[in-house]
Design a protein around this motif. Structure first.
Motif, PDB file in Angstrom:
ATOM      1  N   ASP A  31       0.878  -1.172   0.000  1.00 17.34           N
ATOM      2  CA  ASP A  31       0.000   0.000   0.000  1.00 17.34           C
ATOM      3  C   ASP A  31       0.917   1.224   0.000  1.00 17.34           C
ATOM      4  N   THR A  32       1.179   1.788  -1.182  1.00 18.40           N
ATOM      5  CA  THR A  32       2.158   2.884  -1.263  1.00 18.40           C
ATOM      6  C   THR A  32       1.632   4.167  -0.622  1.00 18.40           C
ATOM      7  N   GLY A  33       0.294   4.320  -0.585  1.00 20.62           N
ATOM      8  CA  GLY A  33      -0.286   5.510   0.046  1.00 20.62           C
ATOM      9  C   GLY A  33       0.111   5.605   1.510  1.00 20.62           C
ATOM     10  N   MET A  63       2.893   4.967   2.796  1.00 19.61           N
ATOM     11  CA  MET A  63       4.225   5.564   2.923  1.00 19.61           C
ATOM     12  C   MET A  63       4.123   7.097   2.855  1.00 19.61           C
ATOM     13  N   TYR A  64       3.283   7.609   1.934  1.00 20.95           N
ATOM     14  CA  TYR A  64       3.072   9.065   1.857  1.00 20.95           C
ATOM     15  C   TYR A  64       2.395   9.570   3.135  1.00 20.95           C
ATOM     16  N   ARG A  65       1.510   8.743   3.673  1.00 20.16           N
ATOM     17  CA  ARG A  65       0.836   9.120   4.918  1.00 20.16           C
ATOM     18  C   ARG A  65       1.835   9.237   6.075  1.00 20.16           C
ATOM     19  N   ALA A  66       2.811   8.323   6.123  1.00 23.73           N
ATOM     20  CA  ALA A  66       3.806   8.366   7.208  1.00 23.73           C
ATOM     21  C   ALA A  66       4.633   9.650   7.121  1.00 23.73           C
ATOM     22  N   ALA A 116      -1.286  13.846   3.379  1.00 22.83           N
ATOM     23  CA  ALA A 116      -0.570  12.972   2.432  1.00 22.83           C
ATOM     24  C   ALA A 116      -0.776  13.463   1.009  1.00 22.83           C
ATOM     25  N   SER A 117      -1.988  13.916   0.735  1.00 17.73           N
ATOM     26  CA  SER A 117      -2.283  14.432  -0.600  1.00 17.73           C
ATOM     27  C   SER A 117      -1.393  15.656  -0.875  1.00 17.73           C
ATOM     28  N   ALA A 118      -1.138  16.465   0.153  1.00 17.55           N
ATOM     29  CA  ALA A 118      -0.303  17.666  -0.021  1.00 17.55           C
ATOM     30  C   ALA A 118       1.189  17.309  -0.124  1.00 17.55           C
ATOM     31  N   VAL A 119       1.712  16.476   0.792  1.00 11.78           N
ATOM     32  CA  VAL A 119       3.170  16.213   0.752  1.00 11.78           C
ATOM     33  C   VAL A 119       3.578  15.388  -0.464  1.00 11.78           C
ATOM     34  N   SER A 120       2.618  14.630  -1.014  1.00  8.69           N
ATOM     35  CA  SER A 120       2.968  13.775  -2.155  1.00  8.69           C
ATOM     36  C   SER A 120       3.239  14.598  -3.416  1.00  8.69           C
ATOM     37  N   ALA A 121       2.971  15.908  -3.356  1.00  3.95           N
ATOM     38  CA  ALA A 121       3.269  16.763  -4.509  1.00  3.95           C
ATOM     39  C   ALA A 121       4.759  17.116  -4.572  1.00  3.95           C
ATOM     40  N   VAL A 156       9.989  14.000  -1.769  1.00  3.54           N
ATOM     41  CA  VAL A 156       9.222  12.930  -1.115  1.00  3.54           C
ATOM     42  C   VAL A 156       9.011  11.794  -2.123  1.00  3.54           C
ATOM     43  N   ARG A 157       8.587  12.169  -3.323  1.00  3.18           N
ATOM     44  CA  ARG A 157       8.283  11.142  -4.340  1.00  3.18           C
ATOM     45  C   ARG A 157       9.524  10.332  -4.702  1.00  3.18           C
ATOM     46  N   GLU A 158      10.642  11.035  -4.944  1.00  2.00           N
ATOM     47  CA  GLU A 158      11.857  10.317  -5.377  1.00  2.00           C
ATOM     48  C   GLU A 158      12.259   9.266  -4.346  1.00  2.00           C
ATOM     49  N   ASP A 182      -0.649  -0.699  -4.920  1.00  2.07           N
ATOM     50  CA  ASP A 182      -1.666   0.263  -5.308  1.00  2.07           C
ATOM     51  C   ASP A 182      -1.220   1.671  -4.967  1.00  2.07           C
ATOM     52  N   GLY A 183      -1.658   2.625  -5.791  1.00  2.00           N
ATOM     53  CA  GLY A 183      -1.242   4.014  -5.585  1.00  2.00           C
ATOM     54  C   GLY A 183      -1.804   4.915  -6.660  1.00  2.00           C
ATOM     55  N   ARG A 184      -0.968   5.877  -7.078  1.00  2.34           N
ATOM     56  CA  ARG A 184      -1.400   6.826  -8.105  1.00  2.34           C
ATOM     57  C   ARG A 184      -0.484   6.779  -9.324  1.00  2.34           C
ATOM     58  N   ASP A 185       0.767   6.347  -9.101  1.00  2.00           N
ATOM     59  CA  ASP A 185       1.789   6.412 -10.159  1.00  2.00           C
ATOM     60  C   ASP A 185       2.484   5.065 -10.340  1.00  2.00           C
ATOM     61  N   ILE A 186       1.829   3.987  -9.964  1.00  2.00           N
ATOM     62  CA  ILE A 186       2.514   2.679 -10.020  1.00  2.00           C
ATOM     63  C   ILE A 186       2.733   2.269 -11.476  1.00  2.00           C
ATOM     64  N   VAL A 232     -11.521  17.345  -3.314  1.00  2.00           N
ATOM     65  CA  VAL A 232     -10.283  18.108  -3.083  1.00  2.00           C
ATOM     66  C   VAL A 232      -9.075  17.210  -3.345  1.00  2.00           C
ATOM     67  N   ARG A 233      -9.120  15.977  -2.816  1.00  2.00           N
ATOM     68  CA  ARG A 233      -7.980  15.075  -3.019  1.00  2.00           C
ATOM     69  C   ARG A 233      -7.830  14.706  -4.496  1.00  2.00           C
ATOM     70  N   ASP A 234      -8.931  14.495  -5.181  1.00  2.00           N
ATOM     71  CA  ASP A 234      -8.867  14.201  -6.625  1.00  2.00           C
ATOM     72  C   ASP A 234      -8.157  15.341  -7.360  1.00  2.00           C
ATOM     73  N   ASN A 289      -6.093  17.674  -6.076  1.00  4.89           N
ATOM     74  CA  ASN A 289      -4.670  17.727  -5.708  1.00  4.89           C
ATOM     75  C   ASN A 289      -3.880  16.651  -6.450  1.00  4.89           C
ATOM     76  N   ASP A 290      -4.393  15.417  -6.385  1.00  5.94           N
ATOM     77  CA  ASP A 290      -3.633  14.277  -6.915  1.00  5.94           C
ATOM     78  C   ASP A 290      -3.513  14.344  -8.440  1.00  5.94           C
ATOM     79  N   SER A 291      -4.509  14.943  -9.093  1.00  7.81           N
ATOM     80  CA  SER A 291      -4.499  14.960 -10.565  1.00  7.81           C
ATOM     81  C   SER A 291      -3.794  16.180 -11.140  1.00  7.81           C
ATOM     82  N   SER A 292      -3.658  17.243 -10.334  1.00  5.25           N
ATOM     83  CA  SER A 292      -3.144  18.479 -10.930  1.00  5.25           C
ATOM     84  C   SER A 292      -1.695  18.765 -10.547  1.00  5.25           C
ATOM     85  N   ARG A 293      -1.075  17.931  -9.695  1.00  3.41           N
ATOM     86  CA  ARG A 293       0.307  18.240  -9.297  1.00  3.41           C
ATOM     87  C   ARG A 293       1.254  18.044 -10.483  1.00  3.41           C
ATOM     88  N   THR A 294       2.424  18.714 -10.385  1.00  2.00           N
ATOM     89  CA  THR A 294       3.390  18.675 -11.488  1.00  2.00           C
ATOM     90  C   THR A 294       4.067  17.306 -11.585  1.00  2.00           C
TER      91      THR A 294
HETATM   92  O1   DC Z   1      -4.008   5.741  -1.248  1.00  2.00           O
HETATM   93  P1   DC Z   1      -4.084   6.749  -0.091  1.00  2.00           P
HETATM   94  O2   DC Z   1      -5.397   7.456  -0.014  1.00  2.00           O
HETATM   95  O3   DC Z   1      -3.693   6.131   1.214  1.00  2.00           O
HETATM   96  O4   DC Z   1      -2.963   7.845  -0.447  1.00  2.00           O
HETATM   97  C1   DC Z   1      -2.755   8.988   0.327  1.00  2.00           C
HETATM   98  C2   DC Z   1      -2.216  10.114  -0.552  1.00  2.00           C
HETATM   99  O5   DC Z   1      -0.897   9.775  -1.001  1.00  2.00           O
HETATM  100  C3   DC Z   1      -3.030  10.395  -1.825  1.00  2.00           C
HETATM  101  O6   DC Z   1      -3.895  11.504  -1.658  1.00  2.00           O
HETATM  102  C4   DC Z   1      -2.009  10.687  -2.881  1.00  2.00           C
HETATM  103  C5   DC Z   1      -0.705  10.162  -2.349  1.00  2.00           C
HETATM  104  N1   DC Z   1      -0.168   9.026  -3.106  1.00  2.00           N
HETATM  105  C6   DC Z   1       0.617   9.306  -4.200  1.00  2.00           C
HETATM  106  O7   DC Z   1       0.804  10.475  -4.545  1.00  2.00           O
HETATM  107  N2   DC Z   1       1.213   8.295  -4.875  1.00  2.00           N
HETATM  108  C7   DC Z   1       1.002   7.013  -4.521  1.00  2.00           C
HETATM  109  N3   DC Z   1       1.614   6.030  -5.212  1.00  2.00           N
HETATM  110  C8   DC Z   1       0.168   6.706  -3.413  1.00  2.00           C
HETATM  111  C9   DC Z   1      -0.420   7.744  -2.738  1.00  2.00           C
END
Ligand code: DC
Length: 224
Positions: free
Chosen positions: A33-35, A37-40, A98-103, A107-109, A127-131, A179-181, A183-188
């Motif tokens: 669950d990669t999310g 890790m961003y949450r931590a 997590a939605s904010a720091v993941s931008a 953090v991502r690298e 599972d995640g957003r960029d797998i 809001v999370r959609d 953030n997650d879809s519009s980040r660079t």
């Molecule tokens: O899947 P989740 O809701 O636990 O993820 C929390 C936040 O982490 C989500 O808003 C976006 C970010 N995230 C990400 O940018 N890339 C991932 N691979 C997983 C999560």
């Protein structure tokens, strides 16, 4: 099947984690669950009082941060600097954080490289957003799971109600999802995006069991 690498991406509340956990159990492979890790990372930022928008301070903090994933009692545990924070990272404040720091690129690298290390060790469903686009571009199966914001808010509402943790209205949950959609879809860096070779699965009218069966059928069809 033991070495298969499966990428499941999609917006929050599409059912990714429940489905991915089930599939990992059925196939006898790892679930990541990669999310979490961003949450931590978000938890550490919130605890230390750094602004969620302060990219430079967060990049400095990352140099001094250790994130480990352990598997115990059949579940994934996230260790933040050695402390098990698996429970604490599920709060609403941490979700939005997590939605904010993941931008932030730093953090991502760092997290992408940890995720790729884990995938080198064994078969995995992540599972995640960029797998499919970034972490495992050569995954054997890529699925992009979506559902309407209304259905996702409804699922979240019922889940919180079941756990006795319901502290907001359906409308408030729907707004958070929107809001999370956004953030997650519009980040660079690595925005939420369907990989070109991912299969799109819309679970709007599905029960969780139907969605899981549909994902399993896609994996079965792709495994050769
Ligand atoms: O899947 P989740 O809701 O636990 O993820 C929390 C936040 O982490 C989500 O808003 C976006 C970010 N995230 C990400 O940018 N890339 C991932 N691979 C997983 C999560």
């Amino acid at each position: 099947m033991k070495n298969i690498r499966i990428a499941i991406d999609g917006p929050s509340g599409a059912g990714k984690s429940t489905i991915a956990r089930h599939i990992a159990g059925t196939l006898g492979i790892l679930y990541l669950d990669t999310g979490a890790m961003y949450r931590a990372v978000a938890l550490k930022v919130l605890r230390s009082g750094i602004s969620l928008a302060d990219a430079a301070a967060i990049a400095r903090m990352m140099k001094d941060t250790r994130i480990d994933v352990e598997y115990r009692d059949d579940s994934q545990h996230i260790l933040l600097d050695g402390e098990d924070v698996s429970g604490e990272i599920r709060s609403n404040e941490v979700s939005m954080g997590a939605s904010a720091v993941s931008a932030h690129l730093a953090v991502r690298e760092r997290l992408v490289s940890l995720q790729q290390d884990i995938a080198r060790r064994s078969g995995v469903v992540m599972d995640g957003r960029d797998i499919g686009t970034k972490v495992l571009p050569n995954a054997d199966v890529k699925i992009f799971l979506v559902a309407s914001p209304e259905v996702r808010a409804q699922r979240r509402f019922l889940e919180l109600q079941e756990k006795g943790l319901l502290d907001k209205t359906y409308e408030a949950l729907l707004e958070e999802i929107r809001v999370r959609d956004r953030n997650d879809s519009s980040r660079t860096h690595s925005p939420l995006l369907q990989a070109e070779d991912a299969v799109l699965l819309d679970t709007t009218g599905f029960s969780l069991k139907e969605a899981t069966d549909a994902v399993m059928a896609l994996i079965e069809a792709r495994k050769d």
